[in-house]
Design a protein around this motif. Structure first.
Motif, PDB file in Angstrom:
ATOM      1  N   ILE A  99       0.818  -1.216   0.000  1.00 23.07           N
ATOM      2  CA  ILE A  99       0.000   0.000   0.000  1.00 23.07           C
ATOM      3  C   ILE A  99       0.853   1.267   0.000  1.00 23.07           C
ATOM      4  O   ILE A  99       0.480   2.281  -0.563  1.00 23.07           O
ATOM      5  N   PHE A 100       2.046   1.225   0.611  1.00 18.17           N
ATOM      6  CA  PHE A 100       2.893   2.421   0.666  1.00 18.17           C
ATOM      7  C   PHE A 100       3.500   2.774  -0.679  1.00 18.17           C
ATOM      8  O   PHE A 100       3.832   3.928  -0.917  1.00 18.17           O
ATOM      9  N   VAL A 101       3.650   1.816  -1.562  1.00 23.96           N
ATOM     10  CA  VAL A 101       4.164   2.094  -2.901  1.00 23.96           C
ATOM     11  C   VAL A 101       3.035   2.624  -3.789  1.00 23.96           C
ATOM     12  O   VAL A 101       3.285   3.387  -4.718  1.00 23.96           O
ATOM     13  N   LEU A 102       1.805   2.257  -3.486  1.00 27.16           N
ATOM     14  CA  LEU A 102       0.653   2.689  -4.274  1.00 27.16           C
ATOM     15  C   LEU A 102       0.177   4.076  -3.828  1.00 27.16           C
ATOM     16  O   LEU A 102       0.611   4.606  -2.804  1.00 27.16           O
ATOM     17  N   ALA A 103      -0.746   4.664  -4.600  1.00 25.75           N
ATOM     18  CA  ALA A 103      -1.241   6.025  -4.338  1.00 25.75           C
ATOM     19  C   ALA A 103      -1.802   6.232  -2.928  1.00 25.75           C
ATOM     20  O   ALA A 103      -1.491   7.242  -2.293  1.00 25.75           O
ATOM     21  N   PRO A 104      -2.603   5.305  -2.384  1.00 25.52           N
ATOM     22  CA  PRO A 104      -3.108   5.543  -1.019  1.00 25.52           C
ATOM     23  C   PRO A 104      -1.999   5.655   0.018  1.00 25.52           C
ATOM     24  O   PRO A 104      -2.134   6.369   1.010  1.00 25.52           O
ATOM     25  N   GLY A 105      -0.885   4.978  -0.214  1.00 26.33           N
ATOM     26  CA  GLY A 105       0.245   5.045   0.703  1.00 26.33           C
ATOM     27  C   GLY A 105       0.843   6.437   0.792  1.00 26.33           C
ATOM     28  O   GLY A 105       1.368   6.828   1.836  1.00 26.33           O
ATOM     29  N   ALA A 106       0.743   7.186  -0.295  1.00 24.26           N
ATOM     30  CA  ALA A 106       1.245   8.567  -0.277  1.00 24.26           C
ATOM     31  C   ALA A 106       0.444   9.400   0.720  1.00 24.26           C
ATOM     32  O   ALA A 106       1.020  10.168   1.497  1.00 24.26           O
ATOM     33  N   PHE A 107      -0.860   9.247   0.710  1.00 22.32           N
ATOM     34  CA  PHE A 107      -1.707   9.994   1.650  1.00 22.32           C
ATOM     35  C   PHE A 107      -1.458   9.561   3.094  1.00 22.32           C
ATOM     36  O   PHE A 107      -1.376  10.401   4.001  1.00 22.32           O
ATOM     37  N   ILE A 108      -1.327   8.267   3.298  1.00 27.58           N
ATOM     38  CA  ILE A 108      -1.084   7.753   4.652  1.00 27.58           C
ATOM     39  C   ILE A 108       0.255   8.263   5.172  1.00 27.58           C
ATOM     40  O   ILE A 108       0.344   8.802   6.285  1.00 27.58           O
ATOM     41  N   ALA A 109       1.311   8.115   4.365  1.00 23.36           N
ATOM     42  CA  ALA A 109       2.645   8.554   4.796  1.00 23.36           C
ATOM     43  C   ALA A 109       2.680  10.061   5.017  1.00 23.36           C
ATOM     44  O   ALA A 109       3.261  10.533   6.005  1.00 23.36           O
ATOM     45  N   LEU A 110       2.055  10.821   4.132  1.00 27.34           N
ATOM     46  CA  LEU A 110       2.034  12.280   4.284  1.00 27.34           C
ATOM     47  C   LEU A 110       1.312  12.681   5.568  1.00 27.34           C
ATOM     48  O   LEU A 110       1.792  13.541   6.312  1.00 27.34           O
ATOM     49  N   GLY A 111       0.195  12.047   5.845  1.00 23.67           N
ATOM     50  CA  GLY A 111      -0.550  12.356   7.060  1.00 23.67           C
ATOM     51  C   GLY A 111       0.267  12.102   8.312  1.00 23.67           C
ATOM     52  O   GLY A 111       0.310  12.941   9.225  1.00 23.67           O
ATOM     53  N   TYR A 112       0.952  10.966   8.363  1.00 26.25           N
ATOM     54  CA  TYR A 112       1.773  10.656   9.530  1.00 26.25           C
ATOM     55  C   TYR A 112       2.983  11.584   9.638  1.00 26.25           C
ATOM     56  O   TYR A 112       3.363  11.985  10.740  1.00 26.25           O
ATOM     57  N   LEU A 113       3.588  11.931   8.508  1.00 25.94           N
ATOM     58  CA  LEU A 113       4.728  12.854   8.550  1.00 25.94           C
ATOM     59  C   LEU A 113       4.306  14.243   9.028  1.00 25.94           C
ATOM     60  O   LEU A 113       5.004  14.873   9.824  1.00 25.94           O
ATOM     61  N   ILE A 114       3.154  14.723   8.564  1.00 24.50           N
ATOM     62  CA  ILE A 114       2.653  16.029   9.007  1.00 24.50           C
ATOM     63  C   ILE A 114       2.369  15.996  10.504  1.00 24.50           C
ATOM     64  O   ILE A 114       2.728  16.919  11.240  1.00 24.50           O
ATOM     65  N   ALA A 115       1.751  14.920  10.969  1.00 26.76           N
ATOM     66  CA  ALA A 115       1.470  14.788  12.409  1.00 26.76           C
ATOM     67  C   ALA A 115       2.764  14.761  13.210  1.00 26.76           C
ATOM     68  O   ALA A 115       2.875  15.423  14.251  1.00 26.76           O
ATOM     69  N   PHE A 116       3.760  14.024  12.729  1.00 27.22           N
ATOM     70  CA  PHE A 116       5.046  13.935  13.414  1.00 27.22           C
ATOM     71  C   PHE A 116       5.736  15.292  13.475  1.00 27.22           C
ATOM     72  O   PHE A 116       6.243  15.709  14.526  1.00 27.22           O
ATOM     73  N   ILE A 117       5.738  16.019  12.357  1.00 32.79           N
ATOM     74  CA  ILE A 117       6.385  17.329  12.314  1.00 32.79           C
ATOM     75  C   ILE A 117       5.644  18.334  13.192  1.00 32.79           C
ATOM     76  O   ILE A 117       6.269  19.144  13.885  1.00 32.79           O
ATOM     77  N   ASN A 118       4.322  18.296  13.189  1.00 28.68           N
ATOM     78  CA  ASN A 118       3.566  19.183  14.076  1.00 28.68           C
ATOM     79  C   ASN A 118       3.853  18.880  15.533  1.00 28.68           C
ATOM     80  O   ASN A 118       3.927  19.784  16.372  1.00 28.68           O
ATOM     81  N   LYS A 119       4.014  17.608  15.868  1.00 32.93           N
ATOM     82  CA  LYS A 119       4.360  17.213  17.231  1.00 32.93           C
ATOM     83  C   LYS A 119       5.740  17.777  17.612  1.00 32.93           C
ATOM     84  O   LYS A 119       5.917  18.291  18.724  1.00 32.93           O
ATOM     85  N   LEU A 120       6.699  17.696  16.709  1.00 33.99           N
ATOM     86  CA  LEU A 120       8.030  18.247  16.961  1.00 33.99           C
ATOM     87  C   LEU A 120       7.987  19.763  17.153  1.00 33.99           C
ATOM     88  O   LEU A 120       8.710  20.309  17.981  1.00 33.99           O
ATOM     89  N   ARG A 121       7.160  20.446  16.374  1.00 38.49           N
ATOM     90  CA  ARG A 121       7.044  21.908  16.478  1.00 38.49           C
ATOM     91  C   ARG A 121       6.506  22.337  17.832  1.00 38.49           C
ATOM     92  O   ARG A 121       6.912  23.358  18.360  1.00 38.49           O
ATOM     93  N   LYS A 122       5.574  21.563  18.362  1.00 42.54           N
ATOM     94  CA  LYS A 122       4.939  21.925  19.634  1.00 42.54           C
ATOM     95  C   LYS A 122       5.797  21.532  20.829  1.00 42.54           C
ATOM     96  O   LYS A 122       5.558  22.015  21.926  1.00 42.54           O
ATOM     97  N   ALA A 123       6.752  20.630  20.620  1.00 49.22           N
ATOM     98  CA  ALA A 123       7.600  20.167  21.732  1.00 49.22           C
ATOM     99  C   ALA A 123       8.632  21.207  22.110  1.00 49.22           C
ATOM    100  O   ALA A 123       8.989  22.078  21.455  1.00 49.22           O
TER     101      ALA A 123
END
Length: 194
Positions: A170-194
Motif C-alpha cells: 500500500i505504501f508504494v501505491l497512491a493511497p500510501g502517499a496519503f497515509i505517509a504524508l498524514g503521519y509525517l505532518i502529524a510527526f512534524i507538528n508534534k516536533l514543532r509543539k515540543a
C-alpha cells in the motif's frame, strides 16, 4: 527579516508540503522512492532559484496586466532546461518523473514565490528565498519518498534494508502517499509543539 531567517523559513515555518500543503501533485505522485523525491525536489529548487533571480531583476519592467503570464514564461524556460538536462544526463530518473517535470511550470510553490516574494524584493533575498523554499520542498519530497520506499519495499535510496516479503504494498501505491504524508505532518507538528 534577516537572510538567515529568510533561509530557514522554507524548511520549517513555511515548508510547502508539511505546513502550507502546496505542491501536493508531485509530493504524492512521484514520491514512491527517495530518489524520485530528491530528483523532483532538486529540479524544483533549480527552477525556484533561477526564476526568482530573473523575476526579481525584471519585475519592475513588466506591466501589471501581464505580470503572471510573464512569470509563467520565465518559469517555463527554466523548466524546459531542467527537462532537457534530465533527459540527457539522467534518463532513468527522467522517465520515472515523467509528466511531473513539465508540471513544475504550474506548481503553485514556484508561481507563488515568484508573485509573493521575488517580484517585490531585491536579488539576494529572492535567491535566498528560492533556495530555502526549494531545499525545503526537496527535503519534504525526499522524506516522503524515503518513508514510502522503506515501508513499501524495504529499501532506502534503492539499498535493500529488509526483504521485500516484509514490505507493505500500500505504501508504494497512491493511497500510501496519503497515509505517509498524514503521519509525517502529524510527526512534524508534534516536533514543532515540543
Amino acid at each position: 527579516m534577516t537572510n538567515k531567517e529568510n533561509f530557514l523559513k522554507g524548511f520549517f515555518k513555511e515548508n510547502a508540503v508539511f505546513t502550507l500543503l502546496l505542491g501536493m501533485c508531485p509530493a504524492l505522485g512521484v514520491t514512491s522512492s527517495a530518489i524520485n523525491g530528491l530528483g523532483m525536489g532538486l529540479a524544483t529548487t533549480f527552477v525556484l532559484i533561477m526564476s526568482n533571480l530573473v523575476i526579481s531583476l525584471v519585475s519592475s519592467q513588466i506591466p501589471d496586466k501581464v505580470k503572471i503570464p510573464s512569470f509563467i514564461v520565465i518559469i517555463a524556460s527554466f523548466v524546459t532546461m531542467v527537462d532537457l538536462v534530465m533527459a540527457g544526463y539522467v534518463p532513468a530518473l527522467h522517465e520515472q518523473l515523467g509528466v511531473f517535470i513539465p508540471l513544475i511550470v504550474v506548481n503553485c510553490v514556484v508561481l507563488g514565490r515568484a508573485e509573493a516574494f521575488a517580484s517585490k524584493n531585491k536579488l539576494v533575498p529572492s535567491i535566498i528565498d528560492g533556495l530555502s523554499m526549494g531545499l525545503g520542498f526537496a527535503m519534504a519530497l525526499t522524506m516522503l519518498g524515503a518513508v514510502r520506499e522503506f515501508f513499501g519495499s524495504g529499501k532506502m535510496f534503492g539499498i535493500t534494508i529488509f526483504s521485500e516479503n516484509y514490505g507493505m504494498l500500500i505504501f508504494v501505491l497512491a493511497p500510501g502517499a496519503f497515509i505517509a504524508l498524514g503521519y509525517l505532518i502529524a510527526f512534524i507538528n508534534k516536533l514543532r509543539k515540543a
